[in-house]
Design a protein around this motif. Structure first.
Motif, PDB file in Angstrom:
ATOM      1  N   VAL A  84      73.881  53.944  50.806  1.00 12.74           N
ATOM      2  CA  VAL A  84      74.825  53.562  51.597  1.00 12.74           C
ATOM      3  C   VAL A  84      75.123  54.587  52.557  1.00 12.74           C
ATOM      4  O   VAL A  84      75.296  55.935  52.271  1.00 12.74           O
ATOM      5  CB  VAL A  84      76.160  53.057  51.092  1.00 12.74           C
ATOM      6  CG1 VAL A  84      75.832  51.656  50.222  1.00 12.74           C
ATOM      7  CG2 VAL A  84      76.767  54.056  49.972  1.00 12.74           C
ATOM      8  N   PRO A  85      75.360  54.119  54.108  1.00 15.93           N
ATOM      9  CA  PRO A  85      75.657  55.120  55.035  1.00 15.93           C
ATOM     10  C   PRO A  85      77.489  55.414  54.657  1.00 15.93           C
ATOM     11  O   PRO A  85      78.093  54.585  54.076  1.00 15.93           O
ATOM     12  CB  PRO A  85      75.949  54.484  56.141  1.00 15.93           C
ATOM     13  CG  PRO A  85      75.651  52.932  55.913  1.00 15.93           C
ATOM     14  CD  PRO A  85      75.188  52.858  54.637  1.00 15.93           C
ATOM     15  N   SER A  86      77.827  56.544  54.763  1.00 12.94           N
ATOM     16  CA  SER A  86      79.017  56.991  54.433  1.00 12.94           C
ATOM     17  C   SER A  86      80.206  56.640  55.363  1.00 12.94           C
ATOM     18  O   SER A  86      81.498  56.281  55.001  1.00 12.94           O
ATOM     19  CB  SER A  86      79.487  58.462  54.087  1.00 12.94           C
ATOM     20  OG  SER A  86      80.669  58.534  53.325  1.00 12.94           O
ATOM     21  N   LEU A  87      79.880  56.367  56.756  1.00  9.44           N
ATOM     22  CA  LEU A  87      81.153  55.800  57.619  1.00  9.44           C
ATOM     23  C   LEU A  87      80.657  54.206  57.827  1.00  9.44           C
ATOM     24  O   LEU A  87      79.920  53.702  58.609  1.00  9.44           O
ATOM     25  CB  LEU A  87      80.612  56.335  59.160  1.00  9.44           C
ATOM     26  CG  LEU A  87      81.679  56.430  59.989  1.00  9.44           C
ATOM     27  CD1 LEU A  87      82.961  56.954  59.698  1.00  9.44           C
ATOM     28  CD2 LEU A  87      81.204  56.287  61.319  1.00  9.44           C
ATOM     29  N   THR A  88      81.664  53.872  56.908  1.00  9.18           N
ATOM     30  CA  THR A  88      81.530  52.136  56.689  1.00  9.18           C
ATOM     31  C   THR A  88      82.818  51.798  56.130  1.00  9.18           C
ATOM     32  O   THR A  88      83.522  52.766  55.815  1.00  9.18           O
ATOM     33  CB  THR A  88      80.400  51.541  56.085  1.00  9.18           C
ATOM     34  OG1 THR A  88      80.731  50.221  56.095  1.00  9.18           O
ATOM     35  CG2 THR A  88      80.295  52.213  54.737  1.00  9.18           C
TER      36      THR A  88
END
Ligand SMILES: *Cc1c(COP(=O)(O)O)cnc(C)c1O
Length: 374
Positions: A84-88
């Protein structure tokens, strides 16, 4: 100078504009009393599938559940790694935890703010031996669809499920294809502040995979088949009929609403270019402009100046996911997640909603520029 407050999004103005259509549809639900999985749910699912260019849409209780149910359907759980991308929003990782799987946090691109595929590839190589890579959840951050084509060969060679977190991007598209058909499975949200927002929680999963759609329809009703036999583990996660009715009404003006969002975004771009950094929107990518973000080093000063003029702002996201207390125990990789951390310190979201008029957009841009000059 007009100093009426400018909210981040104006749901009261939206209801005032759409009131007759919405009231009529809600009244119909009250009259037929099909409160759970009533006819509006099926009608909405058909329209969502058609707009998304896929064969199936399955309405569920929230955007978070729209992420969780496909993981459950694919049997992704303990011992499985999900990138998962961390900026979310925290739900992207929260759904992975709810499935019992392990989130692997990845960095994001400093310009598009999307999952950085090179970083993902590096982290996949460093995965501990006790974790099986199973899925990746790119996020269409702020409504801008991710470049799914850039991920497809890595995903297919490693047998990874690509689950699109399109919570903010339903209605957008990329390279002439609508969101819904860009990934094998797409999750969206109808949380009230999303571009297609209901009057409460709701979500949907879009896919061409008939077998998967069938499983999702079971999971949302306790794992039961149509004869009421529980064939597998499931839960209670239906899209509420009232919410489906609201969404059917909102879809009548959705295309025009998206066009207005794009206009506002372009107006901000023109005024703010050169003053602040903006999300890079590649050609061919059609954003829903769910969130309008700027990057600046003097964020707190800008925020305060806008607040003094009655202009609401928000920070999406205050902290990258891997630094949230509920997630830190999964942040095991020594490789830093530096871009997401840096963005979360500099990012600020400005008001954007279809009812916003040009003069309001200009007031916000002027306030930002003035604050930066002082
Ligand atoms: C809103 C959102 C979700 C969760 O949706 P809910 O309907 O609030 O559960 C997930 N991911 C992202 C990126 C979101 O913005």
């Amino acid at each position: 100078m007009g100093h009426d407050p400018i909210p981040l999004i104006d749901l009261k103005a939206q209801y005032a504009r759409l009131r007759p259509r919405i009231d009529q549809r809600l009244q119909a639900v009250l009259d037929h009393a099909g409160f759970v999985l009533g006819p509006e749910v099926g009608a909405l699912e058909a329209e969502l599938a058609q707009r998304g260019g896929v064969a199936h849409a399955v309405g569920v209780g929230s955007g978070t559940d729209a992420l969780l149910l496909p993981l459950l359907a694919e049997g992704i759980g303990p011992g499985d790694a999900v990138f998962v991308p961390s900026l979310t929003f925290i739900a992207t990782g929260g759904a992975v935890l709810m499935a019992g799987a392990t989130p692997v946090f990845c960095d994001v691109d400093p310009h598009t703010f999307h999952l950085d595929v090179d970083d993902l590839v590096e982290r996949a190589k460093r995965l501990p031996a006790n974790l099986r890579p199973r899925a990746v959840i790119p996020v269409d951050l702020f409504g801008l669809p991710f470049d799914y084509a850039s991920l497809s060969s890595f995903a297919s060679s490693h047998g990874l499920l690509v689950l699109a977190d399109a919570a903010q991007s339903f209605g957008g598209g990329r390279d002439e294809k609508p969101v819904g058909g860009l990934a094998p499975v797409t999750a969206t949200s109808f949380y009230p502040t999303k571009p297609l927002g209901a009057f409460g929680d709701g979500g949907a999963i879009l896919t061409d995979d008939e077998a998967l759609a069938g499983e999702l329809r079971k999971i949302r009703v306790h794992g039961q088949n149509q004869s009421g036999i529980a064939e597998r583990l499931g839960l209670n996660s239906r899209l509420d009929t009232f919410q489906a009715a609201v969404l059917l009404a909102k879809l009548e003006t959705f295309d025009a609403d998206l066009r207005r969002r794009a206009e506002i975004s372009a107006r901000y771009d023109a005024a703010l270019k050169g003053h602040v950094e903006l999300q890079h929107r590649p050609t061919g990518a059609e954003s829903t402009h769910a969130v309008y973000a700027i990057l600046c080093d003097q964020r707190d000063r800008v925020r305060e100046a806008l607040s003094e003029q009655g202009i609401a702002t928000r920070i999406y996201y205050e902290s990258p996911m891997h630094l949230m207390p509920s997630m830190t125990r999964f942040n095991k990789d020594a490789k830093p997640i530096a871009v997401a951390e840096s963005l979360s310190r500099r990012i600020l979201s400005l008001p954007i909603y279809p009812e916003m008029v040009d003069a309001q957009v200009d007031r916000v841009s002027d306030a930002v520029i003035t604050a930066l000059e002082n």
